[in-house]
Design a protein around this motif. Structure first.
Motif, PDB file in Angstrom:
ATOM      1  N   CYS A 318       9.220   7.568  74.619  1.00 51.86           N
ATOM      2  CA  CYS A 318       9.253   7.979  76.024  1.00 51.86           C
ATOM      3  C   CYS A 318       7.883   8.455  76.492  1.00 51.86           C
ATOM      4  N   LEU A 319       7.206   9.236  75.663  1.00 52.18           N
ATOM      5  CA  LEU A 319       5.873   9.697  76.038  1.00 52.18           C
ATOM      6  C   LEU A 319       4.922   8.513  76.171  1.00 52.18           C
ATOM      7  N   GLY A 320       5.009   7.545  75.269  1.00 54.15           N
ATOM      8  CA  GLY A 320       4.151   6.366  75.352  1.00 54.15           C
ATOM      9  C   GLY A 320       4.369   5.586  76.636  1.00 54.15           C
ATOM     10  N   VAL A 321       5.627   5.482  77.078  1.00 56.37           N
ATOM     11  CA  VAL A 321       5.934   4.796  78.339  1.00 56.37           C
ATOM     12  C   VAL A 321       5.261   5.500  79.511  1.00 56.37           C
ATOM     13  N   LEU A 322       5.265   6.832  79.494  1.00 57.49           N
ATOM     14  CA  LEU A 322       4.662   7.591  80.590  1.00 57.49           C
ATOM     15  C   LEU A 322       3.137   7.580  80.526  1.00 57.49           C
ATOM     16  N   LEU A 323       2.587   7.521  79.319  1.00 59.34           N
ATOM     17  CA  LEU A 323       1.131   7.546  79.177  1.00 59.34           C
ATOM     18  C   LEU A 323       0.488   6.208  79.539  1.00 59.34           C
ATOM     19  N   ALA A 324       1.220   5.111  79.381  1.00 59.65           N
ATOM     20  CA  ALA A 324       0.636   3.787  79.614  1.00 59.65           C
ATOM     21  C   ALA A 324       0.108   3.617  81.038  1.00 59.65           C
ATOM     22  N   PRO A 325       0.894   3.925  82.101  1.00 62.62           N
ATOM     23  CA  PRO A 325       0.324   3.773  83.449  1.00 62.62           C
ATOM     24  C   PRO A 325      -0.804   4.766  83.739  1.00 62.62           C
ATOM     25  N   LEU A 326      -0.758   5.952  83.116  1.00 59.40           N
ATOM     26  CA  LEU A 326      -1.858   6.903  83.294  1.00 59.40           C
ATOM     27  C   LEU A 326      -3.134   6.369  82.663  1.00 59.40           C
ATOM     28  N   ALA A 327      -3.005   5.777  81.471  1.00 58.21           N
ATOM     29  CA  ALA A 327      -4.174   5.179  80.825  1.00 58.21           C
ATOM     30  C   ALA A 327      -4.705   4.016  81.653  1.00 58.21           C
ATOM     31  N   ASP A 328      -3.795   3.222  82.202  1.00 58.45           N
ATOM     32  CA  ASP A 328      -4.206   2.105  83.053  1.00 58.45           C
ATOM     33  C   ASP A 328      -4.945   2.615  84.283  1.00 58.45           C
ATOM     34  N   MET A 329      -4.476   3.722  84.860  1.00 58.37           N
ATOM     35  CA  MET A 329      -5.139   4.301  86.025  1.00 58.37           C
ATOM     36  C   MET A 329      -6.556   4.768  85.674  1.00 58.37           C
ATOM     37  N   LEU A 330      -6.683   5.487  84.562  1.00 53.87           N
ATOM     38  CA  LEU A 330      -8.008   5.964  84.157  1.00 53.87           C
ATOM     39  C   LEU A 330      -8.958   4.800  83.908  1.00 53.87           C
ATOM     40  N   ASN A 331      -8.471   3.757  83.274  1.00 49.91           N
ATOM     41  CA  ASN A 331      -9.312   2.590  83.008  1.00 49.91           C
ATOM     42  C   ASN A 331      -9.760   1.932  84.312  1.00 49.91           C
ATOM     43  N   ALA A 332      -8.817   1.808  85.276  1.00 55.38           N
ATOM     44  CA  ALA A 332      -9.160   1.172  86.554  1.00 55.38           C
ATOM     45  C   ALA A 332     -10.179   2.007  87.322  1.00 55.38           C
ATOM     46  N   LEU A 333     -10.016   3.338  87.311  1.00 55.46           N
ATOM     47  CA  LEU A 333     -10.957   4.207  88.018  1.00 55.46           C
ATOM     48  C   LEU A 333     -12.346   4.142  87.400  1.00 55.46           C
ATOM     49  N   ALA A 334     -12.407   3.867  86.087  1.00 54.87           N
ATOM     50  CA  ALA A 334     -13.701   3.762  85.405  1.00 54.87           C
ATOM     51  C   ALA A 334     -14.227   2.336  85.389  1.00 54.87           C
ATOM     52  N   GLY A 335     -13.603   1.452  86.177  1.00 55.40           N
ATOM     53  CA  GLY A 335     -14.064   0.070  86.225  1.00 55.40           C
ATOM     54  C   GLY A 335     -13.802  -0.681  84.941  1.00 55.40           C
ATOM     55  N   ASP A 336     -12.746  -0.287  84.206  1.00 55.42           N
ATOM     56  CA  ASP A 336     -12.382  -0.919  82.925  1.00 55.42           C
ATOM     57  C   ASP A 336     -13.553  -0.927  81.950  1.00 55.42           C
ATOM     58  N   ALA A 337     -14.314   0.158  81.964  1.00 58.50           N
ATOM     59  CA  ALA A 337     -15.410   0.297  81.007  1.00 58.50           C
ATOM     60  C   ALA A 337     -14.847   0.393  79.591  1.00 58.50           C
ATOM     61  N   LEU A 338     -15.530  -0.220  78.652  1.00 55.74           N
ATOM     62  CA  LEU A 338     -15.038  -0.274  77.277  1.00 55.74           C
ATOM     63  C   LEU A 338     -14.845   1.119  76.704  1.00 55.74           C
ATOM     64  N   ALA A 339     -15.767   2.033  76.968  1.00 49.84           N
ATOM     65  CA  ALA A 339     -15.668   3.384  76.420  1.00 49.84           C
ATOM     66  C   ALA A 339     -14.400   4.078  76.911  1.00 49.84           C
ATOM     67  N   MET A 340     -14.094   3.934  78.202  1.00 49.19           N
ATOM     68  CA  MET A 340     -12.884   4.554  78.743  1.00 49.19           C
ATOM     69  C   MET A 340     -11.629   3.890  78.187  1.00 49.19           C
ATOM     70  N   GLN A 341     -11.647   2.587  78.015  1.00 49.01           N
ATOM     71  CA  GLN A 341     -10.492   1.883  77.458  1.00 49.01           C
ATOM     72  C   GLN A 341     -10.201   2.369  76.040  1.00 49.01           C
ATOM     73  N   LEU A 342     -11.243   2.512  75.251  1.00 49.64           N
ATOM     74  CA  LEU A 342     -11.048   3.007  73.888  1.00 49.64           C
ATOM     75  C   LEU A 342     -10.585   4.462  73.897  1.00 49.64           C
ATOM     76  N   PHE A 343     -11.177   5.267  74.781  1.00 47.18           N
ATOM     77  CA  PHE A 343     -10.801   6.678  74.857  1.00 47.18           C
ATOM     78  C   PHE A 343      -9.344   6.834  75.257  1.00 47.18           C
ATOM     79  N   SER A 344      -8.897   6.137  76.297  1.00 45.51           N
ATOM     80  CA  SER A 344      -7.511   6.275  76.758  1.00 45.51           C
ATOM     81  C   SER A 344      -6.524   5.784  75.715  1.00 45.51           C
TER      82      SER A 344
END
Length: 382
Positions: A318-344
């Motif tokens: 359940c936590l993973g389901v909720l974290l996935a769109p948040l991680a997607d949001m952070l990646n999109a706000l960072a322009g899908d930068a590799l560092a942010m993708q790995l961090f999220s």
């Protein structure tokens, strides 16, 4: 008797949860090393198979100890808890997606997550949610598990006594379902993405594996490469990995794959659990079981963290389901930068592990308090 707990099961359940989270985050580079990239099956097969394994292991023990009706009551109570969790999780997921969508201007996350039905027809969507017909992206595994667990009281007694007869019936239903068009209705695609009429076979096979594992077996003295079944399973797994990797380069794939094989192989349906997916998972599971016959390796620190996530699979999922769109949001706000993708991706796994650690701490604390209350008053005053 069905007793004991195999830490290898917990480990692979935890690993499947990590893979599911990574696969649910678009453009996640760590999603390139998950199971779906090295074969026809993915973490969904692992999740359902081990769900059947764990359910039969747990409730089979209850049935043998307390009888059929108590076991059925506990199964249905668990299914009801899952149903309530599903409704609550969907409400939270919609809130998170709407929040994320308000911060991301380059994409429509509401549409990508399959929530358009709720925006356009909110009253009907709420009814469909209660009937398990409205299942946005990321929400498909839980309704499938609810239905499969709800049907377990019908087959559990027979599965314990006539295991292979139940497997034969389950296999017959699996083979008939695509031909007869058996599936449940749903919004968007019209049917369930995970067809429970076909995926029930994997759940039953997991239960059969749990029963088989608890019976004494003579030790296999031959080397693995001299065991025909192991060689065949390993060969099929390797072939599937080669074909899957070739998908990345269409010209290489077309050069390697003869036309007659492509016509018979494709499409590989996930909805109806295509036979090539099913066989790939079973082959991979058999090879893994043979290569890791003992559980000593699960004592290592990193394996222990993964095992802990597997022990609390519902909460971590359940936590993973909720974290996935948040991680997607952070990646999109960072322009899908590799560092942010790995961090999220890594931060999400850390949070999932932290939740499992917190849940285990609370469980141990409750056990100590309960044990303390059970002591005689005279013992506490000494």
């Amino acid at each position: 008797m069905l007793n004991g707990r195999d830490p290898r099961i917990d480990f692979f359940r935890g690993l499947a949860l990590i893979f599911i989270f990574w696969d649910h985050v678009p453009h996640n580079p760590l999603g390139q090393i998950t199971l779906r990239n090295i074969g026809f099956s993915d973490a969904a097969e692992v999740f359902v198979f081990l769900a059947g394994y764990a359910a039969v292991l747990a409730y089979g023990k209850v049935l043998q100890r307390d009888g059929y009706w108590i076991a059925s009551l506990k199964i249905l109570r668990r299914a009801w808890v899952l149903y309530v969790v599903h409704i609550f999780l969907l409400a939270m997921l919609m809130g998170i997606v709407f929040f994320a969508n308000s911060h991301v201007e380059t994409r429509d996350l509401v549409e990508e997550m399959g929530l358009t039905h709720f925006v356009t027809h909110p009253q009907q969507a709420l009814t469909d949610e209660l009937l398990l017909r409205f299942k946005p992206n990321l929400m498909d595994p839980l309704p499938l598990y609810i239905v499969l667990l709800g049907g377990l009281p019908l087959v559990l007694p027979l599965l314990l006594r006539q295991t292979w007869a139940v497997v034969a019936v389950s296999l017959s239903v699996y083979l008939l379902a695509p031909w007869m068009g058996w599936n449940l209705r749903a919004i968007a695609d019209g049917v369930w993405y995970f067809n429970p009429v076909t995926w029930q076979l994997l759940f039953v096979l997991g239960g059969a594996a749990a029963i088989h594992a608890r019976r004494p077996h003579p030790a296999e003295r031959r080397a693995l490469l001299r065991q025909p079944l192991f060689v065949a399973a390993a060969g099929y797994s390797l072939l599937a990995a080669i074909i899957t990797l070739a998908w990345r380069w269409p010209e290489v794939h077309d050069a390697l794959m003869p036309a007659w094989l492509s016509e018979r192989l494709y499409p590989i349906s996930k909805t109806d659990l295509s036979p090539v997916r099913l066989v790939h998972f079973l082959a991979l599971a058999y090879v893994t079981a043979k290569l890791l016959p003992h559980a000593g390796w699960t004592r290592h620190w990193l394996a222990q963290q993964t095992c802990r996530m597997g022990r609390y699979s519902l909460e971590v999922f359940c936590l993973g389901v909720l974290l996935a769109p948040l991680a997607d949001m952070l990646n999109a706000l960072a322009g899908d930068a590799l560092a942010m993708q790995l961090f999220s991706a890594l931060a999400g796994v850390v949070l999932m592990g932290a939740l499992a650690t917190w849940l285990e701490f609370n469980k141990r604390l409750d056990s100590r308090l309960q044990a303390r209350r059970s002591l005689p008053t005279s013992s506490l005053n000494r």
